[in-house]
Write an enzyme that holds these catalytic residues in place. Structure first.
Site, PDB file in Angstrom:
ATOM      1  N   SER A  33       0.819  -1.226   0.000  1.00 33.82           N
ATOM      2  CA  SER A  33       0.000   0.000   0.000  1.00 33.82           C
ATOM      3  C   SER A  33       0.843   1.262   0.000  1.00 33.82           C
ATOM      4  O   SER A  33       1.711   1.431   0.851  1.00 33.82           O
ATOM      5  CB  SER A  33      -0.865   0.072   1.267  1.00 33.82           C
ATOM      6  N   HIS A  64      -3.568  -0.389  -4.774  1.00 28.62           N
ATOM      7  CA  HIS A  64      -2.861  -1.571  -5.266  1.00 28.62           C
ATOM      8  C   HIS A  64      -3.126  -1.682  -6.764  1.00 28.62           C
ATOM      9  O   HIS A  64      -4.146  -2.209  -7.184  1.00 28.62           O
ATOM     10  CB  HIS A  64      -3.358  -2.834  -4.554  1.00 28.62           C
ATOM     11  N   HIS A  86      -4.585  -9.794  -1.127  1.00 24.45           N
ATOM     12  CA  HIS A  86      -4.701 -10.089   0.302  1.00 24.45           C
ATOM     13  C   HIS A  86      -5.740 -11.185   0.543  1.00 24.45           C
ATOM     14  O   HIS A  86      -6.721 -11.300  -0.190  1.00 24.45           O
ATOM     15  CB  HIS A  86      -5.139  -8.836   1.070  1.00 24.45           C
ATOM     16  N   TYR A  88      -7.941 -11.170   2.845  1.00 25.69           N
ATOM     17  CA  TYR A  88      -9.259 -10.614   3.191  1.00 25.69           C
ATOM     18  C   TYR A  88     -10.110 -10.294   1.972  1.00 25.69           C
ATOM     19  O   TYR A  88     -11.310 -10.062   2.086  1.00 25.69           O
ATOM     20  CB  TYR A  88      -9.137  -9.377   4.100  1.00 25.69           C
ATOM     21  N   GLU A  89      -9.494 -10.285   0.782  1.00 24.44           N
ATOM     22  CA  GLU A  89     -10.284 -10.041  -0.425  1.00 24.44           C
ATOM     23  C   GLU A  89     -11.115 -11.264  -0.817  1.00 24.44           C
ATOM     24  O   GLU A  89     -11.966 -11.178  -1.697  1.00 24.44           O
ATOM     25  CB  GLU A  89      -9.352  -9.644  -1.577  1.00 24.44           C
ATOM     26  N   ALA A 116       2.713  -1.764   4.381  1.00 22.10           N
ATOM     27  CA  ALA A 116       2.306  -0.699   5.293  1.00 22.10           C
ATOM     28  C   ALA A 116       1.851  -1.391   6.566  1.00 22.10           C
ATOM     29  O   ALA A 116       1.141  -2.392   6.510  1.00 22.10           O
ATOM     30  CB  ALA A 116       1.159   0.098   4.688  1.00 22.10           C
ATOM     31  N   MET A 217      -1.492  -6.806   7.370  1.00 21.27           N
ATOM     32  CA  MET A 217      -2.378  -7.843   6.829  1.00 21.27           C
ATOM     33  C   MET A 217      -1.777  -8.551   5.616  1.00 21.27           C
ATOM     34  O   MET A 217      -2.494  -8.974   4.711  1.00 21.27           O
ATOM     35  CB  MET A 217      -3.721  -7.206   6.464  1.00 21.27           C
ATOM     36  N   SER A 218      -0.459  -8.638   5.600  1.00 19.60           N
ATOM     37  CA  SER A 218       0.174  -9.260   4.424  1.00 19.60           C
ATOM     38  C   SER A 218       1.503  -9.892   4.825  1.00 19.60           C
ATOM     39  O   SER A 218       1.731 -10.193   5.998  1.00 19.60           O
ATOM     40  CB  SER A 218       0.433  -8.189   3.358  1.00 19.60           C
ATOM     41  N   ASN A 241       0.762   4.167  10.678  1.00 23.97           N
ATOM     42  CA  ASN A 241      -0.009   4.703  11.817  1.00 23.97           C
ATOM     43  C   ASN A 241       0.489   4.041  13.092  1.00 23.97           C
ATOM     44  O   ASN A 241       1.073   2.962  13.042  1.00 23.97           O
ATOM     45  CB  ASN A 241      -1.507   4.392  11.638  1.00 23.97           C
ATOM     46  N   HIS A 253      -7.881   4.030   5.543  1.00 23.55           N
ATOM     47  CA  HIS A 253      -7.026   3.567   4.451  1.00 23.55           C
ATOM     48  C   HIS A 253      -6.293   4.758   3.828  1.00 23.55           C
ATOM     49  O   HIS A 253      -5.162   4.628   3.371  1.00 23.55           O
ATOM     50  CB  HIS A 253      -7.859   2.826   3.403  1.00 23.55           C
TER      51      HIS A 253
HETATM   52  N1  HPA Z   1      -3.196  -2.758  11.703  1.00 22.94           N
HETATM   53  C1  HPA Z   1      -3.213  -3.711  10.744  1.00 22.94           C
HETATM   54  N2  HPA Z   1      -2.800  -3.501   9.504  1.00 22.94           N
HETATM   55  C2  HPA Z   1      -2.340  -2.296   9.191  1.00 22.94           C
HETATM   56  C3  HPA Z   1      -2.301  -1.243  10.129  1.00 22.94           C
HETATM   57  C4  HPA Z   1      -2.747  -1.497  11.462  1.00 22.94           C
HETATM   58  O1  HPA Z   1      -2.736  -0.616  12.343  1.00 22.94           O
HETATM   59  N3  HPA Z   1      -1.786  -0.163   9.500  1.00 22.94           N
HETATM   60  C5  HPA Z   1      -1.530  -0.542   8.219  1.00 22.94           C
HETATM   61  N4  HPA Z   1      -1.860  -1.830   8.025  1.00 22.94           N
END
Ligand code: HPA
Length: 278
Positions: A33, A64, A86, A88-89, A116, A217-218, A241, A253
């Protein structure tokens, strides 16, 4: 359609790629990302949209782009995934990691993977970069491993070693480049979750307790498959973050994409340095 990827599927994709470009890439790159603009700097680039390849799962996430870019960076033959798929898709772990299998079949020796991530370690701030020294594959630990199912013996053993998932020599090289170029970096353990919801404060306290420094998540599934096939891995987390444990907090996002812009030049310096040095 949900399915486990077979050798035949992989070889059909490899044949399709070879029909478009004569390549023997040494380095595979997965750009996460906000980081995918780096693919624009590939020289003599041949781009193939994911949708043009048989069996290839197509990314549905904003940010993406979803294509393969094959060419050179810093004189190295690279095979770049601009955007990733991913779990989750809705795809299977086997589909999510298909690009890594294709890399292996094309002869890639080394993979640079970026993501990310949320910063769990206290010192992590949005825009920071963390070298991944190890990971926790949470989906894998609870039964959702990309290596679940019949072992693809052509690639590696049934029970692959994961003690050096992130290559010690590549880590040393990345540390040296970061020092020489005055790029500030953290080091730590990346926690891979399935998503797509962000974590609750209780979940984050738990993740911190078990030794996670960043969370996303990857990556972990891709790295498991890369190591199964003997590819050396360098992993970089861009902290988009802070993963707050106490305050009410919403990570959008868009925030993730914005912090990516600060992260890109740091990662680019490290990645270019590594490509020049190997
Ligand atoms: N949690 C999970 N996945 C993420 C985060 C997060 O805070 N930031 C970017 N991808």
């Amino acid at each position: 359609m949900q399915k486990n990827i077979t050798m035949q599927d992989i070889d059909e994709i490899v044949a399709e790629i070879r029909s478009k470009v004569d390549t023997k890439p040494r380095v595979g790159m997965i750009l996460g990302s906000g980081l995918s603009d780096f693919a624009e700097s590939v020289e003599n680039a041949v781009s193939i949209p994911f949708g043009d390849l048989p069996h290839w799962p197509v990314s549905t996430v904003k940010g993406h782009a979803g294509r393969l870019v094959i060419g050179q960076i810093e004189g190295q033959e690279v095979f770049v995934l601009q955007g990733r798929i991913h779990f989750y898709e809705g795809y299977t772990m086997s589909q999510v990691t298909l690009p890594v299998r294709v890399m292996q079949r094309l002869g890639v020796e080394m993979m640079i993977v970026t993501n990310a991530a949320g910063g769990i370690a206290d010192e992590h701030q949005p825009g920071d970069v963390m070298l991944i020294t190890d990971h926790i594959n949470f989906p894998g630990l609870i039964g959702n491993s990309p290596l679940h199912g019949p072992n693809l013996d052509e690639f590696g053993p049934r029970f692959p070693d994961m003690t050096q998932a992130y290559d010690p020599e590549l880590l040393d090289l990345a540390r040296k480049i970061a020092k020489d170029k005055a790029v500030p970096i953290h080091e730590g353990v990346y926690m891979g979750l399935s998503g797509p919801s962000f974590e609750t404060p209780a979940e984050l306290r738990f993740l911190k307790m078990i030794g996670a420094d960043s969370v996303g998540m990857s990556t972990v599934t891709e790295v498991s498959v890369a190591r199964h096939g003997g590819i050396r891995v360098l992993g970089l987390s861009g902290i988009s973050n802070k993963a707050h444990t106490e305050l009410s907090f919403v990570a959008s996002h868009e925030d993730v994409l914005e912090a990516g812009k600060q992260i890109v030049p740091k990662m680019e310096t490290i990645i270019r340095g590594v490509l020049r040095a190997i």
